[in-house]
Scaffold this motif. Structure first.
Motif, PDB file in Angstrom:
ATOM      1  N   ILE A   3       0.863  -1.184   0.000  1.00  0.00           N
ATOM      2  CA  ILE A   3       0.000   0.000   0.000  1.00  0.00           C
ATOM      3  C   ILE A   3       0.901   1.236   0.000  1.00  0.00           C
ATOM      4  CG2 ILE A   3      -1.797   1.276   1.234  1.00  0.00           C
ATOM      5  CD1 ILE A   3      -2.752  -1.423   0.208  1.00  0.00           C
ATOM      6  N   PHE A   4       0.625   2.145  -0.921  1.00  0.00           N
ATOM      7  CA  PHE A   4       1.389   3.381  -1.034  1.00  0.00           C
ATOM      8  C   PHE A   4       0.452   4.567  -0.868  1.00  0.00           C
ATOM      9  CE2 PHE A   4       4.054   0.369  -3.210  1.00  0.00           C
ATOM     10  CZ  PHE A   4       5.341   0.777  -2.915  1.00  0.00           C
ATOM     11  N   GLN A   5       1.019   5.661  -0.364  1.00  0.00           N
ATOM     12  CA  GLN A   5       0.291   6.919  -0.267  1.00  0.00           C
ATOM     13  C   GLN A   5       1.144   7.996  -0.935  1.00  0.00           C
ATOM     14  OE1 GLN A   5      -0.394   9.203   3.554  1.00  0.00           O
ATOM     15  NE2 GLN A   5      -2.447   8.391   3.116  1.00  0.00           N
ATOM     16  N   SER A  19      -2.944   0.181  -3.650  1.00  0.00           N
ATOM     17  CA  SER A  19      -1.962  -0.896  -3.748  1.00  0.00           C
ATOM     18  C   SER A  19      -1.209  -0.814  -5.072  1.00  0.00           C
ATOM     19  CB  SER A  19      -2.637  -2.256  -3.592  1.00  0.00           C
ATOM     20  OG  SER A  19      -3.585  -2.449  -4.618  1.00  0.00           O
ATOM     21  N   ALA A  20       0.074  -1.123  -4.984  1.00  0.00           N
ATOM     22  CA  ALA A  20       0.943  -1.123  -6.164  1.00  0.00           C
ATOM     23  C   ALA A  20       2.157  -1.991  -5.862  1.00  0.00           C
ATOM     24  CB  ALA A  20       1.379   0.303  -6.496  1.00  0.00           C
ATOM     25  N   LEU A  56       3.169   2.364   3.062  1.00  0.00           N
ATOM     26  CA  LEU A  56       2.513   2.263   4.364  1.00  0.00           C
ATOM     27  C   LEU A  56       2.659   0.848   4.914  1.00  0.00           C
ATOM     28  CD1 LEU A  56      -0.793   4.188   3.610  1.00  0.00           C
ATOM     29  CD2 LEU A  56       1.353   5.088   4.510  1.00  0.00           C
ATOM     30  N   ASP A  57       3.094   0.758   6.128  1.00  0.00           N
ATOM     31  CA  ASP A  57       3.202  -0.536   6.805  1.00  0.00           C
ATOM     32  C   ASP A  57       1.982  -0.680   7.687  1.00  0.00           C
ATOM     33  OD1 ASP A  57       5.689  -1.284   5.737  1.00  0.00           O
ATOM     34  OD2 ASP A  57       6.716   0.003   7.172  1.00  0.00           O
TER      35      ASP A  57
END
Length: 60
Positions: A3-5, A19-20, A56-57
């Motif tokens: 998950i990225f922001q 998600s990527a 993001l963790d």
């Protein structure tokens, strides 16, 4: 996938979360969601202002 922001550097506004596979794929997904073909197709002014991409963790 992770998950990225993605945030706009100048304002800190969250532009995209999803998600990527990696940071580059996340930037492309953000651009597509905004109506562009990919990150490279964004106007120069937007790319110059900069984006901050964070992985993001998330732990449940």
């Amino acid at each position: 996938m992770s998950i990225f922001q993605i945030r706009q550097k100048t304002s800190g506004a969250v532009l995209w979360t999803g998600s990527a596979d990696d940071e580059r794929t996340a930037l492309d997904a953000m651009a597509r969601e905004a109506g562009y073909a990919d990150y490279a197709a964004l106007p120069d002014g937007l790319r110059t202002a900069g984006f901050e991409t964070s992985k993001l963790d998330l732990i449940s």
